[in-house]
Design a protein around this motif. Structure first.
Motif, PDB file in Angstrom:
ATOM      1  N   SER A 146       0.882 -12.715  35.403  1.00 41.16           N
ATOM      2  CA  SER A 146       1.851 -13.630  34.787  1.00 41.16           C
ATOM      3  C   SER A 146       1.500 -13.959  33.329  1.00 41.16           C
ATOM      4  CB  SER A 146       1.983 -14.917  35.599  1.00 41.16           C
ATOM      5  OG  SER A 146       0.789 -15.657  35.568  1.00 41.16           O
ATOM      6  N   MET A 147       0.364 -13.466  32.847  1.00 38.86           N
ATOM      7  CA  MET A 147       0.033 -13.663  31.434  1.00 38.86           C
ATOM      8  C   MET A 147       1.093 -13.025  30.536  1.00 38.86           C
ATOM      9  SD  MET A 147      -4.089 -13.197  31.489  1.00 38.86           S
ATOM     10  CE  MET A 147      -4.261 -13.317  29.726  1.00 38.86           C
ATOM     11  N   ARG A 148       1.814 -12.044  31.056  1.00 34.62           N
ATOM     12  CA  ARG A 148       2.865 -11.412  30.250  1.00 34.62           C
ATOM     13  C   ARG A 148       4.127 -12.266  30.166  1.00 34.62           C
ATOM     14  NH1 ARG A 148       7.345  -8.841  32.659  1.00 34.62           N
ATOM     15  NH2 ARG A 148       7.076  -8.201  34.829  1.00 34.62           N
ATOM     16  N   ASN A 149       4.188 -13.366  30.923  1.00 39.00           N
ATOM     17  CA  ASN A 149       5.400 -14.190  30.937  1.00 39.00           C
ATOM     18  C   ASN A 149       5.727 -14.811  29.580  1.00 39.00           C
ATOM     19  OD1 ASN A 149       5.765 -13.544  33.588  1.00 39.00           O
ATOM     20  ND2 ASN A 149       5.252 -15.559  34.395  1.00 39.00           N
ATOM     21  N   VAL A 189       6.923 -12.420  35.688  1.00 41.83           N
ATOM     22  CA  VAL A 189       6.255 -12.337  36.987  1.00 41.83           C
ATOM     23  C   VAL A 189       6.499 -13.657  37.711  1.00 41.83           C
ATOM     24  CG1 VAL A 189       4.034 -12.089  38.163  1.00 41.83           C
ATOM     25  CG2 VAL A 189       4.508 -10.755  36.092  1.00 41.83           C
ATOM     26  N   TYR A 190       6.902 -13.558  38.983  1.00 38.59           N
ATOM     27  CA  TYR A 190       7.216 -14.740  39.776  1.00 38.59           C
ATOM     28  C   TYR A 190       6.204 -14.917  40.903  1.00 38.59           C
ATOM     29  CZ  TYR A 190      11.791 -14.587  37.561  1.00 38.59           C
ATOM     30  OH  TYR A 190      12.802 -14.584  36.639  1.00 38.59           O
ATOM     31  N   PRO A 191       5.752 -16.162  41.124  1.00 37.40           N
ATOM     32  CA  PRO A 191       4.989 -16.408  42.348  1.00 37.40           C
ATOM     33  C   PRO A 191       5.943 -16.297  43.541  1.00 37.40           C
ATOM     34  CG  PRO A 191       5.311 -18.455  41.106  1.00 37.40           C
ATOM     35  CD  PRO A 191       5.890 -17.349  40.289  1.00 37.40           C
ATOM     36  N   CYS A 192       5.410 -15.995  44.684  1.00 39.98           N
ATOM     37  CA  CYS A 192       6.248 -15.718  45.863  1.00 39.98           C
ATOM     38  C   CYS A 192       7.191 -16.863  46.225  1.00 39.98           C
ATOM     39  CB  CYS A 192       5.358 -15.376  47.055  1.00 39.98           C
ATOM     40  SG  CYS A 192       4.470 -13.815  46.832  1.00 39.98           S
ATOM     41  N   HIS A 193       6.720 -18.109  46.108  1.00 38.70           N
ATOM     42  CA  HIS A 193       7.560 -19.241  46.514  1.00 38.70           C
ATOM     43  C   HIS A 193       8.773 -19.448  45.597  1.00 38.70           C
ATOM     44  CE1 HIS A 193       4.933 -21.219  43.567  1.00 38.70           C
ATOM     45  NE2 HIS A 193       5.946 -22.028  43.368  1.00 38.70           N
ATOM     46  N   GLU A 194       8.803 -18.796  44.445  1.00 38.85           N
ATOM     47  CA  GLU A 194       9.984 -18.876  43.589  1.00 38.85           C
ATOM     48  C   GLU A 194      11.023 -17.820  43.975  1.00 38.85           C
ATOM     49  OE1 GLU A 194       9.203 -19.024  39.383  1.00 38.85           O
ATOM     50  OE2 GLU A 194       7.733 -20.636  39.619  1.00 38.85           O
ATOM     51  N   CYS A 202       5.455 -11.215  42.205  1.00 43.69           N
ATOM     52  CA  CYS A 202       6.603 -10.311  42.074  1.00 43.69           C
ATOM     53  C   CYS A 202       6.795  -9.967  40.606  1.00 43.69           C
ATOM     54  CB  CYS A 202       7.863 -10.973  42.617  1.00 43.69           C
ATOM     55  SG  CYS A 202       7.837 -11.187  44.394  1.00 43.69           S
ATOM     56  N   CYS A 203       6.527  -8.702  40.255  1.00 38.54           N
ATOM     57  CA  CYS A 203       6.695  -8.287  38.868  1.00 38.54           C
ATOM     58  C   CYS A 203       7.770  -7.221  38.710  1.00 38.54           C
ATOM     59  CB  CYS A 203       5.379  -7.806  38.273  1.00 38.54           C
ATOM     60  SG  CYS A 203       4.844  -6.196  38.837  1.00 38.54           S
ATOM     61  N   ASN A 204       8.253  -6.673  39.846  1.00 40.46           N
ATOM     62  CA  ASN A 204       9.301  -5.657  39.748  1.00 40.46           C
ATOM     63  C   ASN A 204      10.284  -5.811  40.910  1.00 40.46           C
ATOM     64  OD1 ASN A 204       8.366  -4.041  42.042  1.00 40.46           O
ATOM     65  ND2 ASN A 204       6.745  -3.290  40.700  1.00 40.46           N
ATOM     66  N   GLU A 205      11.384  -5.061  40.831  1.00 42.94           N
ATOM     67  CA  GLU A 205      12.434  -5.180  41.847  1.00 42.94           C
ATOM     68  C   GLU A 205      11.935  -4.806  43.240  1.00 42.94           C
ATOM     69  OE1 GLU A 205      15.670  -2.819  40.313  1.00 42.94           O
ATOM     70  OE2 GLU A 205      16.507  -4.552  39.245  1.00 42.94           O
ATOM     71  N   ASP A 206      11.051  -3.832  43.326  1.00 39.92           N
ATOM     72  CA  ASP A 206      10.506  -3.446  44.622  1.00 39.92           C
ATOM     73  C   ASP A 206       9.727  -4.593  45.254  1.00 39.92           C
ATOM     74  OD1 ASP A 206       9.895  -1.321  46.653  1.00 39.92           O
ATOM     75  OD2 ASP A 206       7.839  -1.763  45.987  1.00 39.92           O
ATOM     76  N   ILE A 223       0.442 -17.161  44.673  1.00 36.71           N
ATOM     77  CA  ILE A 223       0.734 -18.590  44.536  1.00 36.71           C
ATOM     78  C   ILE A 223       1.187 -18.960  43.125  1.00 36.71           C
ATOM     79  CG2 ILE A 223      -0.293 -20.906  44.653  1.00 36.71           C
ATOM     80  CD1 ILE A 223      -2.053 -19.822  46.963  1.00 36.71           C
ATOM     81  N   THR A 224       0.590 -18.333  42.104  1.00 37.01           N
ATOM     82  CA  THR A 224       0.921 -18.708  40.718  1.00 37.01           C
ATOM     83  C   THR A 224       1.427 -17.548  39.865  1.00 37.01           C
ATOM     84  OG1 THR A 224      -1.287 -18.256  39.822  1.00 37.01           O
ATOM     85  CG2 THR A 224      -0.904 -20.473  40.753  1.00 37.01           C
ATOM     86  N   GLY A 225       1.353 -16.336  40.375  1.00 36.43           N
ATOM     87  CA  GLY A 225       1.668 -15.145  39.574  1.00 36.43           C
ATOM     88  C   GLY A 225       0.410 -14.475  39.072  1.00 36.43           C
TER      89      GLY A 225
END
Length: 182
Positions: free
Chosen positions: A95-98, A136-141, A62-66, A89-91
């Motif tokens: 998720s490197m932009r985190n 960026v969030y992994p789905c389980h978060e 998940c990287c955006n509101e949509d 699972i991990t982004g």
């Protein structure tokens, strides 16, 4: 005739490689088509749920509101939700932009990068473009996930094994040989 089990799939922020792995079950896709009916999925291009689904398969983080809205809709409309692939699972690579502030990422992408032509010197801000999340969030978060199929992308056999187990009412087990970490 018994109703087929309904399955939904979606690709959030990822590369679509996990859906390609699903297609890589080769001729077993015909066996799967005998057992399931795809609901909301890029496989049939349905953008909305037609009815409740037994299984939801989600690739991408998940990287955006949509992405968040779609994932929450999947949780609401699917009995079992599966995160498939490293992005879910991990982004994943996104998720490197985190570790970089969002403003810095946007400035680099739209204002400072070589070759960028942006005479107004503005970052796009159209209501049709989903707003980026601060990370960026992994789905389980974001929602409860019931099962995880790791890999980048996962082996087709891992997807097949999990789907067959779930459709048979059994707990899924992925054979060690079907774990893939490339």
């Amino acid at each position: 005739m018994q109703a087929k089990t309904r399955i939904a799939t979606v690709s959030l922020s990822g590369c679509f490689g996990c859906h390609m792995s699903l297609l890589d079950i080769d001729d077993r896709i015909l066996k799967l088509a005998e057992l399931v009916e795809f609901d909301r999925s890029p496989i049939n291009d349905f953008k909305d749920f037609q009815s409740r689904c037994a299984v939801g398969i989600v690739e991408g983080g998940c990287c955006n509101e949509d992405n968040v809205e779609v994932l929450e809709s999947f949780r609401k409309n699917c009995d079992v939700l599966i995160s498939v692939g490293e992005c879910a699972i991990t982004g994943g690579i996104n998720s490197m932009r985190n570790n970089i502030p969002l403003k810095e990422c946007l400035d680099e992408a739209y204002l400072k990068s070589p070759g960028v032509y942006n005479p107004l010197n503005k970052i796009p801000n159209d209501p049709e473009i989903p707003l980026l999340l601060n990370r960026v969030y992994p789905c389980h978060e974001v929602v409860k996930i019931d099962y995880f199929i790791p890999g980048c992308p996962p082996q087709a056999d891992a997807l097949w094994d999990v789907l067959v187990a779930l459709l048979s009412g059994k707990a899924p087990v992925i054979a060690y040989k079907n774990h893939k970490y490339d």
